[in-house]
Write an enzyme that holds these catalytic residues in place. Structure first.
Site, PDB file in Angstrom:
ATOM      1  N   GLY A  34       0.774  -1.363   0.308  1.00 25.35           N
ATOM      2  CA  GLY A  34      -0.042   0.253  -0.075  1.00 25.35           C
ATOM      3  C   GLY A  34       0.802   1.275  -0.360  1.00 25.35           C
ATOM      4  CB  SER A  62      -4.897   2.069 -16.549  1.00 19.18           C
ATOM      5  OG  SER A  62      -4.188   3.137 -15.874  1.00 19.18           O
ATOM      6  CE  LYS A  64      -5.502   2.911 -12.396  1.00 14.29           C
ATOM      7  NZ  LYS A  64      -5.991   2.146 -13.329  1.00 14.29           N
TER       8      LYS A  64
END
Length: 1026
Positions: free
Chosen positions: A538, A929, A972
């Site tokens: 993370g 992406s 996101k």
């Protein structure tokens, strides 16, 4: 009558103009003279030689013969006895150790000698009245020196070369040497009997200062000067050397000429020099005497300087034995009687003894002012004193250290012997072995480890304590007995307690907590937690390390953390070989020694930042450590015995998984920690961050707080990252500023003094017996109170004071906002689309901009040579990586194909040059992406239609229009919610990830899964009739 002298020399053939040597004539004449002399005084000469050989310890030489008159005068005259005692001959013998002139020769030095042979010397000049030995290498100069001695003119002038690195025996230009030198007499010359030594040692007695006027020409071609050769007597001694003795006639004539100082004697000496000059190549010069400037010997400055020089000399002699010996030798010389009373000679003597530089010593020699010469000599002598003091200090320090060590060693050996005799203590080695065996009895060593331990103990018993291998074996036994073989801490698998511990330490992260509880539940059923390696991944500041601590606390395990970020040495993991100096085990064995249990929780931090160097690849070394199938017998290089790590719970932390090698990542169970939402950050700040920062600022118990709207403003405008580390820094800054304002405003008051101090003051004041005593006591109490006031005392904030810091006051506490708006565009124009990106700091909004850079002329215009191929083109900016550049090319190709299929009449891409840019160009960007976002931006530009401003999208696009799965959907989505997005377009393959998102994350956001790109235009407002 002068004494005869002996010189041990090697004959150098004299060069004649006709090229023939005249050695034959001289050597023929000398044997006859020697034979006659032998017949007359054979017995006396033999006795003298024996006495000389006994005194000089075997040195081959012949003693000077004295006449009967001289012997009688030496025995009967007290004055002659005193002269013998003060003759400089004693110093010369000790310094050089060769044959020399007899007493009285010093008086034969002429007062005026204008033409003289010159010898250049290097580094240190000669000073009058102080003997000096020099070496000559040039054969021509050596021959000239011998010839001067044989002809009764043993005088040279020495001048110091200006270049210290130059070492020559003759010069061609007066600029090569200094102007002032000394006129010296040759006292003796010595040639080593070793044929390999080609140099000549000359002992000189400097007499006076002279100034060089010019160099005399070599005189070649001049008529030979007729000089009567003195009858010689020579005898060959060992090593090919000769002993040459000038005649008494020449010595008497020399003495008479020197004492008379007549011009005729000087002229004769010049003729001798010219005659020798025709045979040998050396430097002859013309000199003049220089005298000191007139001075008053009773002058106070001169007297004080002389006294200081004598004092410094006396102090140096107490420290430097070499100085003491030199001064002792000089004190035995005749000239030393008046040296300490003569300022000029004292200055020369001090300079000659000092170790000053060549320039300093030459300045002293050239200085004709006695006062300044004394001052210069004192300066160099003071430097010598400082050097001697420093040397003496260093010597004493070293001696003290050595003597202390020797004394300690001696006393310790005595103490050991006494204790052994009394039976109070066994030998140190035996006691050490007993300690190791006692430790091993408390451990449950495996059989193979026990075998190695017994072998090492046996080896230690046969080694001497002073041996180097003794310490190596001792250190190894110390490590092997420090490992907690068979020791384990009792684990606690209480789920309720684990929930309480996790909730106390962390807010939110429900998915992570659920996974940890599952892990504990499995351990409860199996009775042990093993075979798992967890990896928390993370962004920074989300609590990965603290979660590892919470797991250890909930399981009642010991906790040990070490970081491998930037680690390049395999030995840090696997240990060093015992053959290396300073070898030690790896971090894992060190951790077991620290925690003293076999089942700790080891947290390996920053595993994604492992380095790789010439010492090996640490990531490969971790493969064995983090493999549940292999770490049951982990082999450390230092221990060289298998260590069971199967009971150790390994927890790793990383920011990204891209840099973790695939085989290593395959061995770990990855648990991802996403960033915190705004409401989670608000709760974390109120529960954990604000109370900690308030106490650290000294405001514990005070009514000072940060409101919720202020925390929301901090999260929105200052701390948008996924973690809370930056938020913690801002909250701490707010409370520090609040503490500063409270102190400056004078609100804070000193904490009340202790009651004990007040009672003591009252008791002391009650014991006063009189007014005087009361006054004295009051003064003492006043001073004590003042001292107490000077000591720092804790300040407290009254309960009536309160301070609430709101959003409008943040600018005064933490400065202006970093992020003024959540969006780059409130209304997106045509060609601009909001994308979503994932970084190590969490998710963020990523805009894609496209514009028409230039319009190409239409196909109908021009010369008609257009071949029909694609004419438009695309170029990109924004520090894009290779993958993202490929995505932009793919998006451009796909959107042209889409326009040709859906809008065949639209020739936009054929007639225009497109520029695509990703803002924040200083930030590197990469990844696939953004494919659908770039395609939508180009399509919006081609149709000249803006898309909905509340839409964001992410997904990888293929060339056929299929949308592929991406990562980081939760991060996101958090970034989209922070930017006010109402609709998110994501790949259909990520639908399961969307459904797993917490409800508070998806609240108010519509998720639209996309499988093909053609589903996107209607959802973003790009209406398509077809």
């Amino acid at each position: 009558m002068s004494s005869r002298r002996w010189f041990q020399t090697t004959r150098v053939p004299r060069k004649k103009k006709d090229g023939k040597s005249d050695d034959g004539g001289e050597n023929a004449a000398r044997p006859s003279r020697d034979k006659e002399d032998e017949g007359e005084k054979h017995e006396e000469e033999t006795e003298d030689v024996q006495a000389a050989e006994s005194e000089e310890k075997g040195r081959r030489r012949r003693a000077p013969r004295r006449s009967e008159a001289e012997g009688a005068a030496a025995e009967n005259g007290a004055g002659q006895h005193e002269q013998a005692q003060t003759d400089p001959l004693t110093q010369l013998k000790r310094a050089v150790g060769v044959a020399d002139y007899a007493q009285g020769q010093q008086s034969f030095i002429p007062d005026n000698y204008p033409k003289v042979m010159m010898l250049p010397i290097t580094r240190r000049p000669l000073f009058p009245s102080l003997y000096k030995s020099i070496q000559v290498q040039d054969p021509q100069v050596i021959g000239a020196l011998k010839e001067l001695v044989e002809r009764g003119e043993p005088y040279v002038a020495t001048f110091m070369l200006k270049d210290d690195e130059k070492d020559v025996d003759s010069i061609k230009d007066v600029s090569e040497v200094h102007e002032i030198g000394v006129f010296s007499r040759i006292m003796s010359i010595y040639v080593s009997p070793n044929p390999e030594d080609k140099h000549l040692t000359v002992a000189l007695y400097p007499w006076r200062r002279v100034r060089m006027k010019r160099i005399i020409g070599d005189g070649k071609g001049a008529a030979p000067v007729a000089v009567e050769s003195a009858p010689d007597a020579g005898a060959v001694v060992g090593g090919g050397s000769e002993v040459v003795e000038p005649s008494e006639h020449d010595s008497s004539a020399l003495a008479a000429a020197a004492e008379s100082g007549s011009d005729a004697a000087v002229a004769d000496a010049g003729k001798v020099l010219d005659s020798i000059k025709t045979d040998y190549d050396f430097t002859a010069i013309e000199v003049e005497n220089v005298e000191d400037e007139p001075f008053d010997a009773k002058d106070a400055t001169i007297s004080a300087t002389m006294s200081e020089i004598v004092s410094v000399l006396r102090e140096i002699t107490t420290m430097n034995p070499m100085f003491r010996e030199q001064i002792h030798h000089f004190a035995s010389a005749q000239v030393s009687k008046a040296v300490f009373e003569n300022p000029s000679k004292l200055a020369d003597f001090a300079a000659a003894l000092s170790g000053g530089s060549s320039e300093e010593l030459q300045d002293i020699l050239s200085d004709l002012n006695v006062t300044t010469r004394l001052e210069r000599a004192l300066v160099v002598l003071k430097k010598e004193l400082m050097n001697a003091q420093l040397q003496n200090k260093i010597s004493k320090d070293v001696e003290a250290k050595i003597s202390k060590r020797q004394r300690d060693f001696y006393l310790m050996e005595q103490l050991k012997g006494i204790k052994r005799e009394l039976g109070l203590e066994s030998d140190g080695k035996d006691k050490l072995i007993e300690q190791f065996k006692a430790k091993a009895e408390t451990l449950q060593m495996p059989a193979d480890v026990k075998k190695v331990f017994d072998e090492e103990v046996s080896k230690l018993a046969h080694l001497e304590p002073a041996a180097s291998e003794f310490n190596v074996t001792r250190n190894y036994l110390d490590w092997i007995t420090q490992i907690p073989w068979g020791k384990c801490s009792v684990e606690d698998y209480n789920l309720e307690r684990a929930k309480v511990v996790l909730d106390e330490d962390h807010y939110g992260l429900e998915d992570v907590k659920q996974r940890i509880l599952e892990f504990i539940a499995v351990g409860k059923l199996r009775g042990a937690v093993q075979g798992k390696i967890l990896c928390f991944v993370g962004p920074p500041g989300v609590g990965k390390t603290s979660i590892g601590k919470s797991i250890a606390r909930s399981l009642n395990r010991e906790f040990f953390r070490f970081s491998v970020g930037g680690l390049t040495d395999v030995a840090e993991i696997k240990g060093h070989r015992r053959t290396y100096v300073g070898a030690m085990p790896g971090k894992v064995v060190q951790a077991l020694k620290r925690v003293q249990t076999e089942n700790p929780l080891l947290l390996i931090d920053e595993i994604d930042k492992l380095g790789r160097g010439h010492q090996g690849d640490p990531a490969s070394a971790l493969l064995e450590l983090l493999d549940p199938e292999q770490n049951g017998a982990f082999l450390d290089h230092y221990m060289d015995v298998p260590v069971d790590l199967s009971r150790v719970l390994f927890v790793c932390t990383a920011n990204v998984t891209d840099t973790i090698p695939g085989p290593l990542l395959d061995r770990m169970e990855v648990i991802r920690l996403s960033g915190y939402l705004a409401d989670e950050k608000r709760a974390i700040s109120q529960r954990y961050l604000a109370p900690q920062a308030k106490e650290a600022a000294g405001l514990a118990g005070a009514h000072v707080s940060v409101t919720d709207d202020a925390v929301d403003a901090l999260v929105r405008n200052y701390c948008r990252e996924s973690g809370v580390r930056n938020l913690k820094k801002h909250i701490e800054k707010i409370f520090r500023k609040a503490a500063l304002r409270i102190v400056e405003s004078g609100v804070a008051v000193a904490a009340p003094a202790s009651e004990a101090t007040g009672a003591a003051n009252q008791a002391s004041s009650g014991k006063t017996a009189s007014e005087a005593d009361a006054k004295k006591k009051s003064e003492e109490e006043a001073s004590a109170a003042g001292a107490a006031r000077d000591e720092p005392r804790r300040m407290v904030v009254p309960d009536a004071y309160s301070l609430d810091i709101g959003a409008s006051e943040l600018k005064d506490y933490v400065g202006p906002a970093v992020f003024e708006s959540d969006r780059l565009y409130d209304t997106t124009p045509a060609g601009v689309v909001m994308g979503l990106a994932w970084t190590s700091m969490g998710g963020s909004a990523l805009y894609i901009e496209s514009v028409v850079e230039a319009t190409l002329p239409s196909e109908s215009s021009g010369d008609g040579n257009h071949d029909g191929g694609p004419r438009g083109r695309l170029h990109t900016t924004g520090q894009l990586g290779d993958v993202m550049k490929e995505s932009s090319t793919l998006a451009y190709t796909y959107v042209r194909s889409l326009m040709n299929r859906r809008h065949p009449d639209n020739r936009f891409f054929d007639n225009n040059i497109i520029h695509l840019h990703v803002p924040e160009g200083a930030t590197p960007k990469d990844g696939p992406s953004a494919g659908v976002t770039m395609t939508t931006a180009l399509l919006s530009l081609a149709l000249n239609m803006p898309i909905r401003p509340d839409v964001a999208m992410t997904g990888e696009l293929t060339l056929t229009g299929r949308v592929l799965k991406i990562g980081g959907l939760k991060e996101k989505t958090i970034a989209a919610r922070r930017s006010g997005v109402k609709r998110i377009l994501f790949p259909k393959a990520n639908l399961a990830d969307w459904e797993e998102l917490p409800a508070n994350v998806k609240e108010g956001i519509e998720g639209c899964p996309i499988e093909w790109y053609e589903q996107i235009p209607p959802l973003v407002g790009l209406a398509d009739e077809k």
